[in-house]
Enzyme design. Structure first.
Site, mmCIF file in Angstrom:
data_model
loop_
_atom_site.group_PDB
_atom_site.id
_atom_site.type_symbol
_atom_site.label_atom_id
_atom_site.label_comp_id
_atom_site.label_asym_id
_atom_site.label_seq_id
_atom_site.Cartn_x
_atom_site.Cartn_y
_atom_site.Cartn_z
ATOM 1 C CB THR A 1 -6.406 -5.626 -10.786
ATOM 2 O OG1 THR A 1 -7.096 -5.229 -9.598
ATOM 3 C CG2 THR A 1 -7.417 -6.302 -11.690
ATOM 4 C CG ASN A 2 -3.910 -8.410 -5.741
ATOM 5 O OD1 ASN A 2 -3.614 -9.539 -5.379
ATOM 6 N ND2 ASN A 2 -2.985 -7.532 -6.130
ATOM 7 C CB THR A 3 -9.618 -4.997 -6.360
ATOM 8 O OG1 THR A 3 -8.800 -4.453 -5.319
ATOM 9 C CG2 THR A 3 -11.070 -4.671 -6.077
ATOM 10 C CD GLN B 1 -12.716 -0.991 -8.206
ATOM 11 O OE1 GLN B 1 -12.274 0.086 -7.796
ATOM 12 N NE2 GLN B 1 -11.922 -1.995 -8.553
ATOM 13 C CG MET C 1 -8.529 -2.405 -14.150
ATOM 14 S SD MET C 1 -9.541 -3.883 -14.125
ATOM 15 C CE MET C 1 -8.480 -5.094 -14.923
ATOM 16 C CB CYS D 1 -3.202 -3.190 -3.992
ATOM 17 S SG CYS D 1 -3.626 -1.947 -5.233
ATOM 18 C CB THR D 2 -1.130 -4.743 -9.162
ATOM 19 O OG1 THR D 2 -2.248 -3.928 -9.532
ATOM 20 C CG2 THR D 2 -1.541 -6.210 -9.208
ATOM 21 C CD GLU D 3 -2.507 -0.084 -8.829
ATOM 22 O OE1 GLU D 3 -2.795 -0.231 -10.023
ATOM 23 O OE2 GLU D 3 -3.115 -0.676 -7.913
#
Length: 231
Positions: A83-85, A52, A10, A197-199
């Site tokens: 993932t943060n979300t 989502q 994710m 956000c991990t990206e």
């Protein structure tokens, strides 16, 4: 060494960063041919993103809960939700497992406290920036004031994450937009900015700005290594 459970995919772009950072951390600590013991489940992000978008967080929690159960069955001693979300559905996920979860916001907030940060900017998906599950956890549990970008800035950040970063596109013009938003948070009093956000760390690195950045992927991975190697 404990086995680290990774609930990834994710997106898979940032899960690669997790896998690399965790293994590098173990090798740095133990040397030689050592690498991390990992139980990894990578979901289909298209399925999660659709949930989502329509706000079906309950079903998203079911999907991730079942995945977490598989990770536990694979021998994991604790879990990282990569993932943060999707920490938004942590309560649902915890209903499926008995192993502890290393929360990404807690790991980040502890690092902020270590560095004496009392007011921090947060950038991430619109869900992470606008809803309470993440920023209120930091403010209420750790006493750190959290501010987020203005509405139009949040739209830019969210679009770049889903339309570019999650699809492996790293564009200089988007980096410039992010840097300008980070600088705007600094002008509003942020002592540092969480890359929530991990990206995002795929696009923006510390070398791109004088504002102190807290890369949640890196921090989460470092804390996982410490926990895995603790006696």
């Amino acid at each position: 060494m404990k086995t680290i459970g990774m609930l990834g995919g994710m997106s898979w772009e940032s899960t690669v960063s997790y896998y690399k950072a965790i293994n590098e951390g173990v090798k740095q600590s133990l040397g030689g041919l050592h690498s991390a013991k990992i139980a990894l489940y990578s979901v289909n992000f298209d399925e999660i993103e659709k949930l989502q978008r329509v706000g079906d967080w309950e079903q998203a929690g079911v999907v991730l809960g079942e995945a977490a159960k598989s990770i536990q069955a694979g021998g994991a001693d604790f879990l990282l939700i990569c993932t943060n979300t999707m920490h938004k559905v942590l309560p649902q996920i915890e209903q499926y497992i008995d192993i502890p979860v290393l929360h990404i916001a807690d790991a980040t907030a502890n690092k902020l406290l270590e560095d004496g940060i009392s007011k921090v900017g947060l950038i991430g998906t619109a869900f992470t920036m606008e809803q309470d599950f993440y920023k209120c956890r930091i403010s209420e549990n750790f006493g750190i004031e959290v501010i987020v970008p203005e509405h139009q800035e949040r739209e830019v950040i969210h679009r770049v994450i889903y339309d570019e970063l999650c699809q492996g596109q790293i564009l200089a013009e988007s980096r410039e937009k992010y840097i300008n938003i980070i600088d705007s948070l600094r002008r509003r009093g942020a002592e540092a900015v969480i890359l929530g956000c991990t990206e995002i760390a795929l696009l923006v690195e510390q070398e791109h700005t004088q504002v102190k950045l807290y890369d949640t992927t890196k921090i989460h991975a470092e804390q996982a290594v410490m926990l895995a190697l603790a006696n």
